[in-house]
Design a protein around this motif. Structure first.
Motif, PDB file in Angstrom:
ATOM      1  N   ARG A   1       0.852  -1.184   0.000  1.00  0.00           N
ATOM      2  CA  ARG A   1       0.000   0.000   0.000  1.00  0.00           C
ATOM      3  C   ARG A   1       0.888   1.235   0.000  1.00  0.00           C
ATOM      4  O   ARG A   1       2.102   1.155   0.215  1.00  0.00           O
ATOM      5  CB  ARG A   1      -0.913   0.019   1.224  1.00  0.00           C
ATOM      6  CG  ARG A   1      -0.171  -0.066   2.551  1.00  0.00           C
ATOM      7  CD  ARG A   1      -1.011   0.430   3.696  1.00  0.00           C
ATOM      8  NE  ARG A   1      -0.396   0.177   4.985  1.00  0.00           N
ATOM      9  CZ  ARG A   1       0.627   0.875   5.488  1.00  0.00           C
ATOM     10  NH1 ARG A   1       1.173   1.874   4.784  1.00  0.00           N
ATOM     11  NH2 ARG A   1       1.121   0.593   6.670  1.00  0.00           N
ATOM     12  N   ASP A   2       0.253   2.365  -0.239  1.00  0.00           N
ATOM     13  CA  ASP A   2       0.937   3.639  -0.050  1.00  0.00           C
ATOM     14  C   ASP A   2       1.137   3.854   1.445  1.00  0.00           C
ATOM     15  O   ASP A   2       0.426   3.264   2.266  1.00  0.00           O
ATOM     16  CB  ASP A   2       0.075   4.758  -0.646  1.00  0.00           C
ATOM     17  CG  ASP A   2       0.840   6.042  -0.870  1.00  0.00           C
ATOM     18  OD1 ASP A   2       2.018   6.129  -0.469  1.00  0.00           O
ATOM     19  OD2 ASP A   2       0.259   6.979  -1.450  1.00  0.00           O
ATOM     20  N   HIS A   3       2.089   4.710   1.824  1.00  0.00           N
ATOM     21  CA  HIS A   3       2.167   5.113   3.226  1.00  0.00           C
ATOM     22  C   HIS A   3       0.979   6.013   3.575  1.00  0.00           C
ATOM     23  O   HIS A   3       0.622   6.131   4.742  1.00  0.00           O
ATOM     24  CB  HIS A   3       3.467   5.869   3.498  1.00  0.00           C
ATOM     25  CG  HIS A   3       4.689   4.996   3.431  1.00  0.00           C
ATOM     26  ND1 HIS A   3       5.808   5.233   4.182  1.00  0.00           N
ATOM     27  CD2 HIS A   3       4.963   3.880   2.708  1.00  0.00           C
ATOM     28  CE1 HIS A   3       6.736   4.322   3.919  1.00  0.00           C
ATOM     29  NE2 HIS A   3       6.238   3.496   3.007  1.00  0.00           N
ATOM     30  N   LEU A   4       0.416   6.662   2.578  1.00  0.00           N
ATOM     31  CA  LEU A   4      -0.810   7.441   2.765  1.00  0.00           C
ATOM     32  C   LEU A   4      -1.953   6.436   2.953  1.00  0.00           C
ATOM     33  O   LEU A   4      -2.550   5.967   2.011  1.00  0.00           O
ATOM     34  CB  LEU A   4      -1.074   8.321   1.536  1.00  0.00           C
ATOM     35  CG  LEU A   4      -2.199   9.353   1.574  1.00  0.00           C
ATOM     36  CD1 LEU A   4      -2.071  10.315   0.404  1.00  0.00           C
ATOM     37  CD2 LEU A   4      -3.598   8.741   1.544  1.00  0.00           C
ATOM     38  N   ASP A   5      -2.217   6.095   4.204  1.00  0.00           N
ATOM     39  CA  ASP A   5      -3.248   5.108   4.496  1.00  0.00           C
ATOM     40  C   ASP A   5      -3.957   5.524   5.778  1.00  0.00           C
ATOM     41  O   ASP A   5      -3.582   6.506   6.432  1.00  0.00           O
ATOM     42  CB  ASP A   5      -2.626   3.709   4.620  1.00  0.00           C
ATOM     43  CG  ASP A   5      -3.647   2.588   4.530  1.00  0.00           C
ATOM     44  OD1 ASP A   5      -4.713   2.810   3.931  1.00  0.00           O
ATOM     45  OD2 ASP A   5      -3.371   1.495   5.051  1.00  0.00           O
TER      46      ASP A   5
END
Length: 571
Positions: free
Chosen positions: A461-465
């Motif tokens: 996943r993105d770190h933007l989670d």
């Protein structure tokens, strides 16, 4: 998964096999991820990390592979070419009871662990808070002591522009639902920045039904988006671009145009011509005033020269230009444009440059995305290590059958299968929530075990989670309880994923918004068809989204509290 052949490292002359591998797949600056079912490392978890590291640096994916830069100004996958080679060598020989330590892009050692522990532990760009500035970081970087990992550059799970595509689509769609009755036809979206992250904007906007104008001073970035199908047209002339844009807007056509130019200058011209976008945002590399943003009044070549000759003068001009840029955005906002910050820290640096009202522009997370975070939803992504696009098609169809009631997800997968060009190893992204991620991961492992895909799948996943980042000017802006800057949460996320058995984990500082403004954790796990993978997938893909619900329930969001009850997460 049964291997179709022995690992190269099982051969008698291991040193020769390693050198052959390096010359074939990792001879700087040409990095190529292996494809197919053959193991080169000693096990699939290490092989997965190896392939994704090389995928990050491949010419199809990385912005500047010769500098090991993946995206985001100076976001790197390794610190130096020598470090990149050493990472490859160590991953090729890593045992199932060892874990490799990476410190800001440099391999520094191996530790004893076990088969269900992470194979790689990564820490990038982390500084003690008082020293967490670009100035101190750049001093260390110049001395070869650090690199900037961005978010998914230094954690080896960048999948090209697609990586932020659905998040951008979800944002534009939510904006359309709130302000335009869910219909973005005849609506104009304008934004700056068409690099690795910003390059998702044109396709996301047109998939949502809008007409799009994107501006970037670097024509090569725009050309790359056209070549990969993310952008329809390139224009070198403002008047030509506006004829195309206004005609498409009038007809309600979902068309995207990339204009070569300075975004501040273009906004100034739009105001002079009384052309007000319906939606206005920005994804220039404003997070880095020296190595990212290009100031007003300079050509790209002049900017690159000034960066080298006088970085402090460059920074001063960047801050002034950002203030000017945001000033025009504020005027557009006053004239009716739906204007929001897209998480690149433009507002903060504009304020430093003299625009006192910069934060009158809201951030995209509190405006449009936080309700999804409260459900444990976020950017679930996966990669086919076989290199065969057919494997992604198989996973798409399997997800549709697994979640027949999720019509939004099905619609997204249908659109993505038609419109998304793969960069590097074939991959897909789709936002899934608590409960859904675990089911999807176990399904993928079953597909590998049954031979329905040709090699293991990597899930990340993105770190933007939902529960993996503390970023007061982006993901955690305006938290209900005022806990915007509390970074215990990404640390808990990191430890939960280590305990659960992710294949590799990472903890970074400064991704997205720059040094001093964020801390965030990354997670990647491989589905290789094994029972071990089943156990790890159950734990990790439960724990990871659960952190998002814990975080938002604790902050007082009723939707998150209800989801905590629904998923048995209350204590």
């Amino acid at each position: 998964m049964q291997n179709s052949s022995l690992s190269a490292l099982a051969q008698p002359d291991a040193a020769s096999a390693i050198e052959d591998f390096v010359q074939t797949y990792a001879a700087h600056p040409v990095y190529i991820p292996p494809r197919g079912p053959r193991l080169h490392a000693k096990n699939w978890p290490a092989e997965a990390a190896l392939r994704m590291f090389l995928n990050n640096l491949s010419n199809d994916v990385a912005e500047k592979p010769e500098e090991l830069v993946v995206y985001g100004g100076i976001g790197q996958a390794a610190r130096t070419p020598q470090d990149a080679r050493k990472i490859v060598e160590l991953l090729l020989t890593l045992e199932e009871d060892e874990s490799l330590l990476i410190q800001s892009g440099k391999p520094v050692g191996k530790i004893r662990s076990h088969a269900e522990a992470p194979r790689v532990l990564i820490a990038n760009s982390n500084l003690v808070p008082r020293w967490s500035t670009w100035e101190h970081f750049n001093q260390l970087r110049e001395r070869g002591l650090m690199m900037y990992g961005q978010m998914t550059a230094g954690s080896w799970i960048y999948i090209g522009t697609q990586g932020i595509l659905q998040g951008t689509y979800e944002t534009f769609a939510a904006c359309g639902r709130r302000h335009y009755n869910g219909d973005l036809r005849h609506k104009l979206v304008v934004s700056g920045g068409l690099g690795g992250m910003g390059g998702a904007q044109p396709l996301a906007a047109t998939m949502a039904g809008a007409t799009f104008l994107g501006v970037d001073i670097d024509p090569e970035r725009i050309k790359k988006r056209v070549e990969t199908g993310y952008l329809d047209h390139i224009s070198y002339d403002y008047h030509h671009a506006m004829r195309l844009v206004l005609a498409a807007r009038h007809k309600g056509e979902a068309v995207s145009i990339g204009l070569v130019g300075n975004i501040g200058d273009v906004l100034e011209k739009l105001l002079e011509d009384e052309i007000i976008p319906d939606i206005l945002t920005d994804q220039t590399s404003a997070h880095d005033p020296i190595n990212g943003y290009v100031p007003h009044g300079l050509t790209l070549e002049e900017a690159l020269a000034l960066r080298q000759s006088d970085p402090q003068e460059y920074k001063a001009r960047s801050l002034q230009s950002m203030a000017r840029h945001v000033g025009y955005m504020l005027e557009m906002q006053r004239r009716g444009s739906c204007t929001f910050d897209y998480g690149n820290n433009l507002r903060e640096y504009a304020q430093q440059g003299g625009e006192a009202n910069a934060f009158q522009i809201p951030g995209f997370v509190p405006e449009y995305i936080r309700p999804l975070f409260c459900e444990g939803k976020g950017p679930f992504r996966w990669v086919a290590l076989s290199g065969d696009p057919e494997d992604i098609k198989v996973t798409d169809e399997a997800l549709k059958q697994l979640f027949p009631e999720n019509t939004h997800m099905i619609g997204w997968l249908n659109e993505a299968s038609l419109k998304v060009s793969f960069q590097g190893l074939p991959s897909r992204i789709c936002w899934l929530g608590m409960g859904e991620r675990e089911k999807a991961g176990l399904l993928f492992n079953q597909l590998v075990r049954e031979g329905k895909v040709k090699a293991p799948l990597v899930i990340g996943r993105d770190h933007l989670d939902c529960g993996s980042v503390a970023s007061p000017y982006r993901e955690t802006e305006g938290m209900k309880d005022g806990s915007d800057a509390v970074s215990d949460w990404p640390l808990l996320n990191l430890m939960a994923n280590a305990s659960g058995g992710a294949t590799w984990i990472s903890f970074h500082h400064g991704g997205g918004v720059g040094m001093g403004f964020s801390q965030h954790a990354g997670m990647v796990i491989v589905a290789d068809g094994s029972e071990r993978a089943d156990r790890c997938l159950r734990r990790v893909l439960h724990n990871d989204p659960a952190l998002g619900i814990f975080r938002h329930a604790d902050a007082g969001y009723e939707t998150a509290q209800q989801n905590a009850v629904k998923h048995g997460l209350t204590i």
